[in-house]
Design an enzyme around this catalytic site. Structure first.
Site, short mmCIF file in Angstrom:
data_model
loop_
_atom_site.label_atom_id
_atom_site.label_comp_id
_atom_site.label_asym_id
_atom_site.label_seq_id
_atom_site.Cartn_x
_atom_site.Cartn_y
_atom_site.Cartn_z
N ASP A 144 9.21 2.60 1.67
CA ASP A 144 8.01 3.54 2.25
C ASP A 144 7.94 2.94 3.69
OD1 ASP A 144 5.56 4.30 2.98
OD2 ASP A 144 4.48 3.36 1.14
N PHE A 188 0.83 -1.10 0.13
CA PHE A 188 -0.02 0.07 -0.08
C PHE A 188 0.78 1.26 -0.01
CE2 PHE A 188 -2.65 3.43 1.70
CZ PHE A 188 -3.66 3.25 0.89
N LYS A 242 2.35 9.51 8.63
CA LYS A 242 1.75 8.97 9.59
C LYS A 242 2.29 9.64 11.05
CE LYS A 242 -0.86 5.55 7.80
NZ LYS A 242 -0.52 4.97 6.60
C1 LIG Z 1 -0.81 5.10 5.12
C2 LIG Z 1 0.24 4.61 4.07
C3 LIG Z 1 0.26 5.53 3.02
C4 LIG Z 1 -0.49 6.58 2.43
O1 LIG Z 1 -0.44 7.52 3.54
P1 LIG Z 1 -1.56 8.88 3.51
O2 LIG Z 1 -1.08 9.73 4.33
O3 LIG Z 1 -2.85 8.18 3.72
O4 LIG Z 1 -1.59 9.45 2.17
C5 LIG Z 1 1.54 5.08 2.14
N1 LIG Z 1 2.28 4.03 2.64
C6 LIG Z 1 2.16 3.28 3.66
C7 LIG Z 1 3.09 2.16 3.73
C8 LIG Z 1 0.96 3.61 4.38
O5 LIG Z 1 0.78 2.79 5.58
#
Ligand SMILES: *Cc1c(COP(=O)(O)O)cnc(C)c1O
Length: 414
Positions: free
Chosen positions: A234, A149, A263
């Protein structure tokens, strides 16, 4: 406290008075609980009911709700300087970037530079553009993992390895390739002359709290180095002490070229960041990328407070200690098959026959906020400074709820 004391607008009052319409575009499903206040690990809903928050937004409020240091930093900054444009600089963003660079240097990633944005998806978008500029015309493909994701904007969505999420919005932007997570040979096979970067999460968070198999990231890093392809990690969910180290990639000892954050970076203040090693960062020139709110003072004031507070707490060590508490509380529970993850990003895999949605719903009812991250897995991501007694209380609720759901299930079978 009465409901109206929390609600400033008559619209919200009407909604609570039984209106069946919702003011939001329905991308999030029916709203269930309305929270009005939080402090540390605790939350209170509009009816005054107390909850333990073992989800933290989704690994966002890692220092707990209404954290004093973060709140003070934000309110002081609001009284001093909220924003200037990127024609100018401000000392707040500068210090925040230097702190991130310092943490990355200590983590072994080398000297780098930061671009601030507003979310995880934006950090990934910036990374994809950086990879394309780095690779050059014709060498623009990003290889990422199935089950990953990376966000909801078009580029980040295309990188996200979940075909069902692509389907309603086809065609996706060109230049993305997906391989199965944990399979080094698949990465090797996917890399050809058109590939600029490999993009991976150290633990797939949204994918079900799936840690990278032992040796996977090291081997992928070696392949990337050999082929001159960027390794982009990421860390939007895993970064900032969540997994018991400052960054998730540290568990495997790799040095990524590009890293994305969001986050926990702002403890609830919307802020994201792209970090890139200097020799990679310098392929961007003025005008290649930007954002009105990049490095805005109010958001980066929160970043400074978060990092300082996490350092003062030794947040990675706190996460490891609380992980041990949770694992021991749930160790001999017959309704838990096993627990995946690191630090305080844990996937509690339920015993056969237990459905995570039912456990989630019953937990919420019992005053515990967790999340059903997949059909058989409950995600736990409490604040890094959660107390021993809060862990005991939350695990007691979860065990009671699992027993109750299992009981209801077996009655249903008869
Ligand atoms: C939550 C998440 C995102 C997206 O972040 P947003 O602030 O919702 O755009 C991208 N990568 C990972 C691994 C995530 O957990």
């Amino acid at each position: 406290m009465a409901q109206h004391e929390f609600l400033s607008s008559s619209v919200a009052r009407e909604l609570l008075a039984g209106q069946d319409w919702c003011p939001f575009i329905p991308v999030f499903g029916a709203p269930s609980v309305m929270f009005v206040r939080g402090e540390g690990t605790e939350l209170w809903d509009v009816n005054g009911k107390r909850y333990l928050d073992f989800l933290c937004g989704i690994a966002v409020t890692s220092l707990g709700h209404s954290n004093k240091a973060v709140a003070r930093a934000i309110s002081r900054q609001a009284d001093t300087l909220l924003h200037v444009s990127n024609f100018f600089s401000n000392p707040v963003a500068t210090e925040a970037a230097m702190l991130i660079n310092g943490l990355m240097r200590v983590a072994g990633a080398g000297e780098g530079q930061v671009f601030f944005c507003n979310s995880g998806a934006e950090a990934n978008e910036a990374a994809i553009k950086l990879a394309r500029k780095f690779g050059g015309r014709g060498r623009h493909v990003v290889v990422s993992a199935l089950g990953s994701f990376h966000g909801r904007t078009l580029g980040a969505l295309a990188a996200t390895g979940q075909p069902a999420k692509h389907e309603p919005f086809q065609p996706m932007p060109e230049g993305f390739r997906h391989v199965s997570y944990g399979d080094v040979d698949a990465v090797v096979a996917a890399i050809d002359q058109t590939v600029a970067a490999v993009l991976l999460e150290p633990i797939q968070g949204e994918g079900g709290v799936i840690p990278a198999p032992d040796g996977y990231l090291q081997q992928v890093a070696a392949v990337c180095r050999e082929r001159g392809v960027l390794l982009m990690v990421d860390e939007v969910q895993t970064g900032f002490a969540r997994t018991g180290k400052w960054f998730g990639f540290e568990h495997s000892g790799v040095s990524p070229d590009v890293v994305m954050f969001a986050k926990a970076l702002g403890n609830g203040m919307p802020v994201g960041a792209l970090w890139a090693r200097r020799d990679v960062a310098e392929v961007f020139s003025p005008g290649d990328h930007g954002s009105t709110y990049s490095g805005t003072a109010i958001a980066t004031a929160a970043v400074i407070a978060v990092i300082n507070e996490m350092m003062a707490l030794d947040a990675p060590a706190r996460a490891r200690e609380a992980e041990r508490w949770i694992r021991s509380e749930l160790a001999d529970c017959e309704h838990v098959d096993h627990i995946r993850g690191n630090g305080l990003l844990l996937g509690v895999v339920l015993a056969k026959g237990l459905d995570s949605k039912s456990v989630y719903t019953a937990s919420l009812e019992a005053g515990l906020v967790v999340n059903a991250v997949s059909a058989d897995t409950i995600r736990m991501a409490p604040p890094l400074n959660v107390s021993r007694s809060e862990v005991a209380e939350a695990c007691a609720i979860l065990k009671r709820v699992m027993a109750q759901v299992a009981d209801d299930g077996s009655k249903g079978d008869v």
